[in-house]
Design a protein around this motif. Structure first.
Motif, short mmCIF file in Angstrom:
data_model
loop_
_atom_site.label_atom_id
_atom_site.label_comp_id
_atom_site.label_asym_id
_atom_site.label_seq_id
_atom_site.Cartn_x
_atom_site.Cartn_y
_atom_site.Cartn_z
N SER A 32 4.91 66.86 10.97
CA SER A 32 4.03 66.22 12.04
C SER A 32 2.43 66.47 11.91
CB SER A 32 4.53 66.67 13.37
OG SER A 32 4.15 67.92 13.54
N CYS A 33 2.28 67.51 11.13
CA CYS A 33 0.80 68.00 10.94
C CYS A 33 0.36 67.19 9.42
CB CYS A 33 0.64 69.57 10.69
SG CYS A 33 0.98 70.25 12.07
N LEU A 34 1.19 67.39 8.58
CA LEU A 34 0.86 66.73 7.27
C LEU A 34 0.73 65.21 7.06
CD1 LEU A 34 3.12 68.88 4.71
CD2 LEU A 34 0.63 68.79 5.18
N ILE A 35 1.58 64.63 7.76
CA ILE A 35 1.41 63.03 7.83
C ILE A 35 0.28 62.57 8.37
CG2 ILE A 35 2.46 60.80 8.56
CD1 ILE A 35 5.25 62.05 8.42
N PRO A 36 -0.10 62.96 9.58
CA PRO A 36 -1.44 62.46 9.98
C PRO A 36 -2.77 62.93 9.15
CG PRO A 36 -0.20 63.25 11.73
CD PRO A 36 0.43 63.69 10.44
N THR A 37 -2.53 64.36 8.74
CA THR A 37 -3.47 64.59 7.58
C THR A 37 -3.84 63.58 6.40
OG1 THR A 37 -3.21 66.81 8.36
CG2 THR A 37 -4.46 66.54 6.61
N CYS A 38 -2.51 63.41 5.83
CA CYS A 38 -2.58 62.56 4.69
C CYS A 38 -3.09 61.15 4.96
CB CYS A 38 -1.24 62.46 4.09
SG CYS A 38 -0.47 63.89 3.35
N ILE A 39 -2.88 60.60 6.31
CA ILE A 39 -3.44 59.41 6.76
C ILE A 39 -4.80 59.22 6.72
CG2 ILE A 39 -3.38 57.57 8.59
CD1 ILE A 39 -0.29 58.45 8.91
N CYS A 40 -5.33 60.52 7.64
CA CYS A 40 -6.92 60.86 7.74
C CYS A 40 -7.38 60.69 6.42
CB CYS A 40 -6.99 62.06 8.44
SG CYS A 40 -6.39 61.93 10.29
N ILE A 41 -6.96 61.51 5.27
CA ILE A 41 -7.60 61.58 4.14
C ILE A 41 -7.58 60.21 3.45
CG2 ILE A 41 -7.60 62.43 1.81
CD1 ILE A 41 -6.08 65.13 2.91
N PHE A 42 -6.81 59.53 3.25
CA PHE A 42 -6.47 57.93 2.90
C PHE A 42 -7.54 57.27 3.35
CE2 PHE A 42 -4.83 53.82 3.56
CZ PHE A 42 -5.04 53.27 2.19
N LEU A 43 -7.63 57.29 4.80
CA LEU A 43 -8.79 56.46 5.54
C LEU A 43 -10.02 56.99 5.39
CD1 LEU A 43 -7.04 56.25 9.27
CD2 LEU A 43 -7.08 54.37 7.29
N VAL A 44 -10.49 58.23 5.07
CA VAL A 44 -11.63 58.75 4.51
C VAL A 44 -12.04 58.22 3.04
CG1 VAL A 44 -13.07 60.59 4.02
CG2 VAL A 44 -11.76 60.66 6.10
N ILE A 45 -11.06 58.23 2.32
CA ILE A 45 -11.32 57.85 0.89
C ILE A 45 -11.86 56.16 1.04
CG2 ILE A 45 -10.41 57.35 -1.26
CD1 ILE A 45 -8.78 59.93 -0.82
N ARG A 46 -10.68 55.64 1.89
CA ARG A 46 -10.96 53.91 1.78
C ARG A 46 -12.49 53.72 2.65
NH1 ARG A 46 -7.45 49.84 1.58
NH2 ARG A 46 -8.02 47.73 2.70
N ASN A 47 -12.53 54.34 3.55
CA ASN A 47 -13.83 54.14 4.30
C ASN A 47 -15.24 54.45 3.14
OD1 ASN A 47 -15.48 53.79 6.85
ND2 ASN A 47 -16.21 55.78 6.42
N GLY A 48 -14.89 55.65 2.43
CA GLY A 48 -16.00 55.88 1.58
C GLY A 48 -16.15 54.63 0.58
N HIS A 49 -14.89 54.20 -0.07
CA HIS A 49 -15.27 53.05 -0.96
C HIS A 49 -15.76 52.08 -0.44
CE1 HIS A 49 -13.83 50.64 -4.31
NE2 HIS A 49 -13.43 49.79 -3.27
N THR A 50 -15.35 51.68 0.89
CA THR A 50 -16.02 50.40 1.65
C THR A 50 -17.44 50.65 1.83
OG1 THR A 50 -13.99 49.91 2.89
CG2 THR A 50 -15.77 49.11 3.57
N MET A 51 -17.80 52.03 1.99
CA MET A 51 -19.31 52.19 2.40
C MET A 51 -19.86 52.07 0.99
SD MET A 51 -19.86 52.52 5.63
CE MET A 51 -21.47 53.16 5.44
N ARG A 52 -19.39 52.39 -0.01
CA ARG A 52 -20.16 52.25 -1.32
C ARG A 52 -20.47 50.72 -1.79
NH1 ARG A 52 -17.04 56.84 -2.77
NH2 ARG A 52 -15.16 55.33 -3.71
N LEU A 53 -19.32 50.07 -1.51
CA LEU A 53 -19.36 48.45 -1.71
C LEU A 53 -20.56 47.74 -0.70
CD1 LEU A 53 -15.73 47.36 -1.91
CD2 LEU A 53 -17.35 47.61 -3.63
N LEU A 54 -20.54 48.37 0.73
CA LEU A 54 -21.45 48.02 1.29
C LEU A 54 -23.06 48.27 0.98
CD1 LEU A 54 -22.30 46.62 4.26
CD2 LEU A 54 -21.87 48.63 5.08
N ASN A 55 -23.24 49.36 0.60
CA ASN A 55 -24.49 49.86 0.24
C ASN A 55 -24.85 48.99 -1.09
OD1 ASN A 55 -24.72 51.85 2.10
ND2 ASN A 55 -23.74 53.35 0.88
N LYS A 56 -23.76 48.78 -1.99
CA LYS A 56 -24.24 48.30 -3.26
C LYS A 56 -24.50 46.54 -2.82
CE LYS A 56 -22.17 46.61 -7.57
NZ LYS A 56 -21.17 46.57 -8.68
#
Length: 348
Positions: A32-56
């Motif tokens: 119950s702790c790891l699954i939300p943590t993994c989801i959060c990490i995935f969303l952070v990475i995806r958001n970072g990728h999206t922000m890089r595309l937006l900045n580009k």
């Protein structure tokens, strides 16, 4: 004794069940702790990728606003985009003579005839040649001219390194960029034996094509700047948007007459790489170029020298190798003896 043994077994079983339940509870808590943590990490990475595309995207928009003018971007000018060939043919973005207004926009030009901005058939550019640059009498040698628009940029030195490694001379239709780092690039182009042509100083459509006066001022500024920097008095010009662009507020005939009066030859192109298209890769660029080159005895290829055109740099070696592998074909720079490809002008 039997009773004690049974009691011990029962106690052992109870202990095993308790340990099992305890482990199950701990596993559930951990999950119950790891699954939300993994989801959060995935969303952070995806958001970072999206922000890089937006900045580009923001950086590219700022670049186009700076070089092409905010008015054209706001108006959404995009006449005559290159269309893909009919579905099922397997040819992607065929190399016809057209580009979006973001770089070099013209009407398609066929080998048999050339059309102006209105789609009407127009006269050939000069005696002894067709408007597509094809000589009336061919000596059996195909001449290919690799041309780059919009430079210099952070990619220019890499492009020059590639050209040098293959012993190839090209033509650079440059814009005006000040600073010692750009001055060194201008000089390297000239000293390496490449041809320097003009592509306007500002490359801002709204200023360049405002009037004949603004065009001539921009032209003289760039020609003088290049001479003071390189010692080359350039006699070649390529209109931003091509000679059949629809952005100019001045009839293109007037601008062409002005260049003629200044003893300047303008060049369009008959092989479009479409390398200014968003998301294009080197394989498509190579395919577009090599689809167009065999069609002409005098092939002028349009490429772009810009920071965001990495696919062009990646495609260049393969383009050179495939052209050099063609029979009776040479890659040469534009000179005063080159038959110009001219789309002529649009009707105003």
């Amino acid at each position: 004794m039997a009773t004690n043994t049974e009691g011990q077994r029962s106690g052992v079983d109870r202990s095993r069940r308790i340990r099992f339940l305890r482990r199950l509870i701990l596993f559930s808590i951990a999950a119950s702790c790891l699954i939300p943590t993994c989801i959060c990490i995935f969303l952070v990475i995806r958001n970072g990728h999206t922000m890089r595309l937006l900045n580009k995207a923001k950086e590219e928009l700022s670049w186009y606003e700076e070089h092409y003018g905010e008015e054209l971007l706001a108006d959404g000018e995009n006449d005559n985009p290159i269309e893909a060939e009919e579905k099922g043919t397997g040819v992607v973005w065929e190399s016809i003579q057209g580009e979006t207004l973001d770089s070099e926009e013209v009407k398609p030009v066929e080998e048999a005839e050339v059309t102006g901005g209105t789609g009407e058939k127009v006269e050939a550019a000069s005696e002894g040649q067709s408007a597509t640059g094809e000589p009336e009498e061919w000596d059996g040698v195909r001449r290919v001219y690799i041309t780059f628009d919009d430079g210099p940029s952070t990619s220019t030195n890499t492009i020059l390194d590639i050209l040098d490694s293959y012993g190839v001379k090209a033509t650079f239709f440059v814009t005006g960029k000040e600073g010692s780092e750009y001055a060194d690039i201008y000089r390297r182009i000239a000293e390496s034996g490449h041809t320097i042509g003009m592509h306007s100083y500002s490359h801002k459509y709204s200023e360049l094509y405002e009037s004949l006066g603004s065009f001539s001022a921009d032209f003289n500024k760039l020609q003088t700047y290049l001479y003071e920097t390189t010692g080359v008095w350039s006699k070649f010009y390529r209109f931003p948007g091509g000679s059949s662009n629809t952005a100019s507020k001045v009839p293109m005939e007037q601008l062409i007459d002005y260049l003629n009066h200044e003893n300047i030859t303008y060049f369009d192109w008959n092989v479009a790489s479409s390398d200014d298209r968003a998301g294009i890769n080197k394989d498509i660029i190579v395919a577009n170029v090599m689809t167009g080159v065999p069609k002409f005895h005098e092939a002028i290829i349009l490429l772009h020298d810009a920071q965001d055109k990495q696919a062009t740099v990646e495609a260049l070696p393969e383009i050179i190798e495939q052209i050099q592998a063609m029979d009776n074909t040479v890659i040469v720079p534009i000179t005063e003896d080159t038959l110009p490809v001219q789309h002529i002008s649009n009707s105003q």
